[in-house]
Design an enzyme around this catalytic site. Structure first.
Site, PDB file in Angstrom:
ATOM      1  N   ARG A  93       0.816  -1.211   0.000  1.00 44.18           N
ATOM      2  CA  ARG A  93       0.000   0.000   0.000  1.00 44.18           C
ATOM      3  C   ARG A  93       0.846   1.257   0.000  1.00 44.18           C
ATOM      4  NH1 ARG A  93      -4.121   1.259   1.130  1.00 44.18           N
ATOM      5  NH2 ARG A  93      -3.340   2.910   2.489  1.00 44.18           N
ATOM      6  N   CYS A 117      -6.423  -4.169   2.953  1.00 46.17           N
ATOM      7  CA  CYS A 117      -5.558  -5.250   3.450  1.00 46.17           C
ATOM      8  C   CYS A 117      -6.272  -5.845   4.659  1.00 46.17           C
ATOM      9  CB  CYS A 117      -4.177  -4.712   3.813  1.00 46.17           C
ATOM     10  SG  CYS A 117      -4.243  -3.626   5.229  1.00 46.17           S
ATOM     11  N   PRO A 123      -8.591   3.541   2.599  1.00 49.22           N
ATOM     12  CA  PRO A 123      -8.868   4.473   1.496  1.00 49.22           C
ATOM     13  C   PRO A 123      -7.749   5.503   1.352  1.00 49.22           C
ATOM     14  CG  PRO A 123     -10.172   5.047   3.400  1.00 49.22           C
ATOM     15  CD  PRO A 123      -9.505   3.747   3.738  1.00 49.22           C
ATOM     16  N   ASP A 125      -8.678   8.722   0.098  1.00 57.10           N
ATOM     17  CA  ASP A 125      -9.430   9.951  -0.221  1.00 57.10           C
ATOM     18  C   ASP A 125      -8.737  11.207   0.285  1.00 57.10           C
ATOM     19  OD1 ASP A 125     -10.160   8.637   2.273  1.00 57.10           O
ATOM     20  OD2 ASP A 125     -11.517  10.313   2.584  1.00 57.10           O
ATOM     21  N   ASP A 305       0.185   0.277  15.798  1.00 58.45           N
ATOM     22  CA  ASP A 305       1.150  -0.754  15.368  1.00 58.45           C
ATOM     23  C   ASP A 305       1.729  -1.536  16.534  1.00 58.45           C
ATOM     24  OD1 ASP A 305       2.538   1.255  12.649  1.00 58.45           O
ATOM     25  OD2 ASP A 305       0.669   0.144  12.866  1.00 58.45           O
ATOM     26  N   ARG A 397       8.243  -8.629   5.851  1.00 54.76           N
ATOM     27  CA  ARG A 397       7.989  -7.346   5.191  1.00 54.76           C
ATOM     28  C   ARG A 397       8.456  -6.196   6.068  1.00 54.76           C
ATOM     29  NH1 ARG A 397       2.101  -6.320   2.922  1.00 54.76           N
ATOM     30  NH2 ARG A 397       3.121  -4.302   2.819  1.00 54.76           N
TER      31      ARG A 397
END
Ligand code: EPZ
Length: 418
Positions: A93, A117, A123, A125, A305, A397
């Site tokens: 992303r 995900c 989004p 936007d 996170d 990742r």
């Protein structure tokens, strides 16, 4: 597919060096598109997400090279196309962060809308609202967004939510716009400040990063630069939890304790002993005495996170703990996997109610995203018996040599293929 086989490992002990921040280096690599001169970025973690962003820059015409000290040199003399590779964007992303720089340098960009995900619809936007405010004509079709602007012109932009990515995309585009841009209600994360410092060292004129209002005076050209990436506060928090959940003691090197306040405060509330010094942070599991409540919020609130790692930890501490996730709409995918390990956790709308249990039990589990995967690894190290974690590519990742670092602390982890 690779997986981890993890045995009950007892208290983790030793020293660990925290790597450069993934969420800082990704926008910084995107920002190298803003100049035709060479940028050298130091302490870059060799992660699959970083390689994806590097490949994206190379696919656009840039050249990148690593030396053996985690220094990444990038030079984008020319951007040879305005469409970012669908395959590479689909992998990550954060690829959407190249939109602002390409638009600023080329006057147009075509990029696939990032998919959602595991943790939410994600989004963009607010990114597009900002680029449109700078004068870009935005259109969307067949899953792609195109933005065009002969010249970007500074504007006043209010973000409805302090989005990290939107703040970064707008900052990078505004750096080369004509006139002043003011971004209000912007994100204030340390990674925003790091990107702002990188852009300023290239010649951008930016004030206020780290506050909720950033002012950018556009310039005509940006130069190459040298930059040291800040330490990864989420990796640091993950190792702090590793010490707590395993009832061990770990010394963390290369940390900015100011970035770790929420994790430090919450671990101390539970009874974990944390000592701050010039050299780093010592985390020692004390007598875990009391349940706590956690609510994730944009920085400087408790980081989303770190939520999964704390849920894993609180699953084995006494009492009833409440963890509320306010940033993403679906970020409890680790909970059903922890329940399979014997955790007593119930989800009620956006909250997890966690009844601490004595011990978890190893079984087969699956990583759904990067932080959930890390949380399951921490749970597995302290669970009785053997745990098998599948889909560990999520972990690779975002964590540099995570299994090796845990092994050095006493973790019994084997990476197996197939
Ligand atoms: C960044 O993602 C981080 N990723 C995420 O880390 C982190 O969880 C997140 O910030 C929040 O701190 C990187 O920096 C590469 P947001 P980002 O835009 O920029 C909504 C990890 O584990 N939103 O601040 O995508 C969105 O849906 C990753 O390292 C809009 O509504 O986060 C979400 O609910 C996971 N419209 C909230 O804002 C938009 O245009 C936060 O998103 C943009 C976002």
């Amino acid at each position: 597919m690779e997986r981890f086989i993890i045995e009950e490992s007892g208290p983790l002990r030793g020293r660990v060096r925290i790597s450069g921040s993934k969420n800082s280096v990704l926008p910084i690599i995107a920002a190298t598109l803003l100049t035709d001169e060479e940028c050298i970025i130091h302490d870059v973690p060799l992660l699959t997400d970083v390689l994806t962003m590097q490949n994206l820059i190379e696919d656009l015409g840039g050249r990148a090279s690593w030396d053996n000290d985690a220094n990444l040199a990038i030079r984008v003399s020319d951007i040879k196309k305005i469409q970012a590779s669908y395959e590479l964007c689909a992998k990550m992303r954060a690829s959407f962060l190249v939109a602002g720089p390409i638009l600023a340098r080329m006057g147009e960009v075509k990029i696939s809308l990032p998919g959602g995900c595991a943790i939410g619809s994600r989004p963009v936007d607010l990114h597009l609202k900002g680029l449109a405010a700078l004068g870009a004509e935005i259109s969307q079709e067949h899953g792609y967004v195109s933005a065009r602007a002969k010249k970007l012109v500074g504007a006043n932009i209010y973000l409805d939510f302090p989005s990290v990515g939107a703040t970064e995309n707008i900052m990078m585009a505004a750096a080369l716009a004509e006139g002043q841009t003011i971004i209000q209600n912007c994100a204030v994360e340390p990674e925003i400040v790091d990107l702002s410092n990188f852009l300023t060292s290239m010649g951008a004129q930016i004030r206020g990063s780290g506050t909720d209002t950033i002012r950018i005076q556009g310039v005509n050209k940006l130069s190459g630069t040298n930059h040291n990436v800040i330490p990864d506060r989420i990796e640091a928090g993950t190792f702090m939890v590793a010490a707590a959940i395993s009832r061990g003691e770990i010394f963390l090197e290369n940390v900015v304790t100011d970035h770790l306040k929420p994790a430090i405060a919450k671990l101390r509330e539970v009874g974990v002993e944390i000592e701050e010094s010039e050299e780093g942070l010592n985390v020692k599991s004390g007598s875990l005495r009391r349940p706590i409540d956690i609510k994730t919020l944009p920085y400087p609130g408790f980081p989303t996170d770190m939520q999964a790692q704390f849920v894993a930890f609180l699953a084995t501490t006494p009492g009833t703990n409440l963890v509320t996730e306010t940033v993403f709409e679906n970020r409890f995918m680790h909970v059903p996997e922890l329940v399979r390990m014997g955790a007593d956790i119930k989800i009620d709308s956006r909250s997890a109610i966690i009844e601490g249990v004595e011990k978890l039990a190893g079984t087969q589990v699956k990583a759904s995203d990067l932080r959930a995967g890390a949380a399951l690894m921490l749970a597995a190290l302290t669970a009785a018996g053997t745990t098998e974690i599948h889909d560990i590519y999520h972990i690779d990742r975002g964590y540099y040599r995570f299994d090796q670092k845990l092994r050095q602390l006493g973790g019994k982890i084997t990476r197996v293929n197939g």
